[in-house]
Design a protein around this motif. Structure first.
Motif, PDB file in Angstrom:
ATOM      1  N   GLY A  32       0.827  -1.419   0.009  1.00 29.72           N
ATOM      2  CA  GLY A  32      -0.029   0.027   0.058  1.00 29.72           C
ATOM      3  C   GLY A  32       0.816   1.263   0.048  1.00 29.72           C
ATOM      4  N   THR A  33       0.075   2.493   0.107  1.00 30.91           N
ATOM      5  CA  THR A  33       0.977   3.858  -0.092  1.00 30.91           C
ATOM      6  C   THR A  33       1.802   3.943   1.248  1.00 30.91           C
ATOM      7  OG1 THR A  33      -1.063   4.653  -1.321  1.00 30.91           O
ATOM      8  CG2 THR A  33       0.572   6.096  -0.474  1.00 30.91           C
ATOM      9  N   ARG A  51      -1.792   1.541  -6.848  1.00 25.88           N
ATOM     10  CA  ARG A  51      -1.633   1.633  -8.125  1.00 25.88           C
ATOM     11  C   ARG A  51      -0.854   2.628  -8.785  1.00 25.88           C
ATOM     12  NH1 ARG A  51      -7.899   1.848  -8.998  1.00 25.88           N
ATOM     13  NH2 ARG A  51      -7.570   3.518  -7.626  1.00 25.88           N
ATOM     14  N   GLU A  52      -0.782   2.815  -9.959  1.00 24.36           N
ATOM     15  CA  GLU A  52      -0.009   4.121 -10.732  1.00 24.36           C
ATOM     16  C   GLU A  52       1.274   4.329 -10.461  1.00 24.36           C
ATOM     17  OE1 GLU A  52      -3.029   4.810  -8.937  1.00 24.36           O
ATOM     18  OE2 GLU A  52      -4.619   4.470 -10.126  1.00 24.36           O
ATOM     19  N   TRP A  88       1.538   7.889  -6.886  1.00 24.20           N
ATOM     20  CA  TRP A  88       0.118   8.217  -7.449  1.00 24.20           C
ATOM     21  C   TRP A  88      -0.191   9.541  -7.348  1.00 24.20           C
ATOM     22  CZ3 TRP A  88      -4.303   8.978  -4.376  1.00 24.20           C
ATOM     23  CH2 TRP A  88      -4.084   8.211  -3.351  1.00 24.20           C
ATOM     24  N   TYR A 124      -1.997  11.739 -11.921  1.00 20.27           N
ATOM     25  CA  TYR A 124      -2.328  10.721 -11.369  1.00 20.27           C
ATOM     26  C   TYR A 124      -1.682   9.246 -11.983  1.00 20.27           C
ATOM     27  CZ  TYR A 124      -5.700   7.423  -8.862  1.00 20.27           C
ATOM     28  OH  TYR A 124      -6.433   6.252  -8.134  1.00 20.27           O
ATOM     29  N   ASP A 165      -4.922  -2.452  -5.986  1.00 18.47           N
ATOM     30  CA  ASP A 165      -5.694  -2.630  -4.550  1.00 18.47           C
ATOM     31  C   ASP A 165      -7.073  -2.296  -4.394  1.00 18.47           C
ATOM     32  OD1 ASP A 165      -5.272   0.302  -4.666  1.00 18.47           O
ATOM     33  OD2 ASP A 165      -3.973   0.288  -2.873  1.00 18.47           O
ATOM     34  N   GLN A 166      -7.643  -1.307  -5.445  1.00 24.11           N
ATOM     35  CA  GLN A 166      -9.041  -1.083  -5.023  1.00 24.11           C
ATOM     36  C   GLN A 166      -9.981  -1.941  -5.909  1.00 24.11           C
ATOM     37  OE1 GLN A 166      -9.805   1.006  -3.147  1.00 24.11           O
ATOM     38  NE2 GLN A 166      -7.566   1.780  -2.833  1.00 24.11           N
ATOM     39  N   THR A 226      -5.795   5.853   2.612  1.00 25.03           N
ATOM     40  CA  THR A 226      -5.094   7.317   2.092  1.00 25.03           C
ATOM     41  C   THR A 226      -5.939   8.237   1.675  1.00 25.03           C
ATOM     42  OG1 THR A 226      -3.039   6.025   2.115  1.00 25.03           O
ATOM     43  CG2 THR A 226      -3.003   8.288   1.234  1.00 25.03           C
ATOM     44  N   PHE A 260     -11.758   5.250  -2.733  1.00 23.40           N
ATOM     45  CA  PHE A 260     -12.052   4.845  -4.231  1.00 23.40           C
ATOM     46  C   PHE A 260     -13.344   3.930  -4.122  1.00 23.40           C
ATOM     47  CE2 PHE A 260      -7.507   5.701  -3.286  1.00 23.40           C
ATOM     48  CZ  PHE A 260      -7.256   6.298  -4.285  1.00 23.40           C
TER      49      PHE A 260
END
Ligand SMILES: Nc1ncnc2c1ncn2[C@@H]1O[C@H](COP(=O)(O)OP(=O)(O)O)[C@@H](O)[C@H]1O
Ligand SMILES: O=P(O)(O)OC[C@H](O)CO
Length: 496
Positions: free
Chosen positions: A9-10, A80-81, A100, A132, A242-243, A264, A267
């Motif tokens: 994760g972030t 993601r991203e 991201w 993004y 993850d989403q 964070t 979504f």
């Protein structure tokens, strides 16, 4: 036997071990540093992340007294991203990962939009031009890291989101690591055609990105290869952004089923079935999942960049709370927001506005307003942003959302969940297992190796823990919403 899931994760990396009923048997978790070299820039050290990944795997196995041979398969899910480029022969990254939330490509967004507008890649990729997505982050690296373009053209410098990076390391790294991604992650690069599920040559040409640096696109659930090192011998069999993983973890397999994840950022994804549903109201069209060789499912997504991150900001930058959970006590020490609204456009505004030049504002300030009102305004901001995304979702899908399935780190906040239900005017429903992200990746891996038979098998694992129902008078709710909309308009056109 069990299924393992790596959730990169972030803010942290987790390894969670699940049983057949989707119960969490053990977890290892470690945070990594957030690096802010300039205003608007956000980076991660990928060496630290790979180190943490190996540690949390060992930690979770150790806690449950399990060995690698007890794990039937492992799935990967990821922020993601976020973009990293590394050398396939040395394993060394050319630069920190560009996260991201990083806004350094803002000028490129403006330049590209001059020709064809902000939606010039939308018909192909489902995404508007924004800071993004990965594509422009790759361009920034190619233009700013010396020698990188030449290495990329030779195929020595390779790109990945965090799923690709971890799978490459997990399957051997410089000794034969596989360079792959899945359709969900690829759909967030702004380089993949949603219909063909292949890299789009025209966009690659426009952005001058060498195809040789891109990973092979696979389904979200199949055996990609075998792990070496910490998970030696375990089939690597699931990969989901993850989403999308949370959508799978919430078992939203039917068209029209939606979930909202509060971490964070926030979504909301709605499964739109095998049909690509374009958005006219500021949402993204994205891939939901693809299990093996079955048809791909698509989703509409409302992405909000800053929700839980605002709580962290109150803690780390303002110091008005000590830990995230204190925000609830502080917010509850006053009756209302005291007229104060906080629009956290720290990375510009994502859905439904897509304004890269917006920046954060706190408005409605008088001498009456104190830190508790600000804490309340910060929590309320999450609920208002979700409301706006939900309204767009209903318009785009032409489906009325009769209850909102939620998950993620912020759902422990009862005040927020009640306020959320008051704002969206439908029940907010939280499942017993809120680690739906990791669970979704475990499901993808487990399906691939036959640990779970089919989607019905997974649906049986879902159960409700909590429901919040709307109680606020409509007039009061409408007034709050009205002032929120005014506040949002004050954040526009700031960055030049
Ligand atoms: N009690 C709480 N109230 C509000 N926010 C919270 C609370 N506890 C944690 N958070 C927020 O939730 C986020 C962590 O959730 P998590 O789902 O782990 O996020 P991520 O997957 O994005 O790293 C943090 O941003 C944190 O500030
Ligand atoms: O790591 P999270 O949970 O903050 O999720 C980040 C999203 O994938 C960004 O698109």
């Amino acid at each position: 036997m069990y299924i393992g899931s790596i959730d990169q994760g972030t803010t942290s990396t987790r390894f969670i071990i699940f049983d057949k009923q989707g119960n969490q048997i053990s977890v290892g978790q470690k945070e990594h540093a957030q690096i802010y070299p300039h205003a608007g820039w956000v980076e991660h050290d990928t060496n630290e992340i790979w180190q943490n990944t190996q540690e949390v795997i060992g930690l979770a196995l150790g806690k449950a007294n399990l060995s690698v041979s007890d794990i039937a398969a492992v799935g990967i899910t990821n922020q993601r991203e976020t973009t990293v480029v590394w050398n396939r022969h040395t394993g060394k990254p050319y630069y920190n990962a560009l996260v991201w939330q990083d806004t350094r490509v803002g000028n490129m967004v403006a330049e590209l939009a001059k020709e064809g507008g902000a939606d010039r890649f939308r018909a192909t990729t489902g995404l508007p031009l924004a800071t993004y997505f990965s594509g422009l982050k790759i361009v920034w690296l190619l233009e700013n890291v010396e020698g990188l373009r030449a290495d990329a053209e030779k195929g020595d410098a390779i790109f990945g989101n965090m799923d690709t990076f971890i799978i490459w390391h997990l399957t051997g790294g410089i000794e034969g690591g596989i360079h792959i991604t899945d359709v969900t992650n690829a759909s967030r690069t702004q380089l993949m055609d949603l219909k063909t599920l292949a890299w789009d040559d025209e966009i690659l040409q426009t952005l001058n990105i060498p195809k040789a640096m891109l990973p092979e696109i696979k389904s979200s659930s199949e055996v990609y290869g075998e792990a070496r090192g910490v998970l030696a011998g375990v089939p690597v069999a699931g990969d989901l952004g993850d989403q999308q993983a949370a959508l799978v973890g919430q078992t939203c397999f039917a068209q029209g089923e939606a979930k909202n994840t509060y971490g964070t950022g926030c979504f909301m994804l709605m499964n739109t079935g095998t049909k690509i549903t374009p958005s006219n109201y500021g949402l993204l069209t994205t891939v939901a999942y693809q299990f093996g060789n079955q048809p791909v499912n698509y989703a509409l997504e409302g992405s909000v960049a800053i929700t839980g991150a605002l709580v962290q900001w109150l803690r780390d930058n303002l110091g008005i709370i000590e830990k995230s959970s204190d925000v609830e006590t502080l917010a509850n020490s006053v009756e209302d927001n005291g007229g104060c609204y906080f629009v956290p456009a720290f990375s510009g505004l994502y859905a439904p506005y897509w304004k890269s030049d917006a920046r954060g504002v706190i408005v409605g300030l008088t001498r009456y307003v104190n830190k508790a009102h600000i804490a309340r305004a910060a929590l309320e901001a999450t609920a208002y942003q979700t409301l706006e995304v939900l309204e767009a979702m209903e318009k785009d899908s032409e489906i009325e959302i009769s209850s909102l399935r939620v998950d993620g780190g912020m759902v422990v906040n009862e005040t927020l969940m009640q306020f959320q239900s008051d704002m969206v005017e439908v029940p907010v429903v939280c499942p017993a297992m809120i680690e739906t992200t990791a669970l979704g990746a475990a499901y993808a891996a487990g399906l691939a190796v036959g640990y779970w038979k089919d989607l019905d098998d997974l649906k049986q694992n879902w159960g409700i823990a909590n429901t919040w129902k709307p109680t606020m008078e409509t007039e009061k709710r409408n007034k709050l919403h009205h002032f929120w909309k005014k506040a949002v308009s004050r954040s526009f056109d700031w960055e030049e």
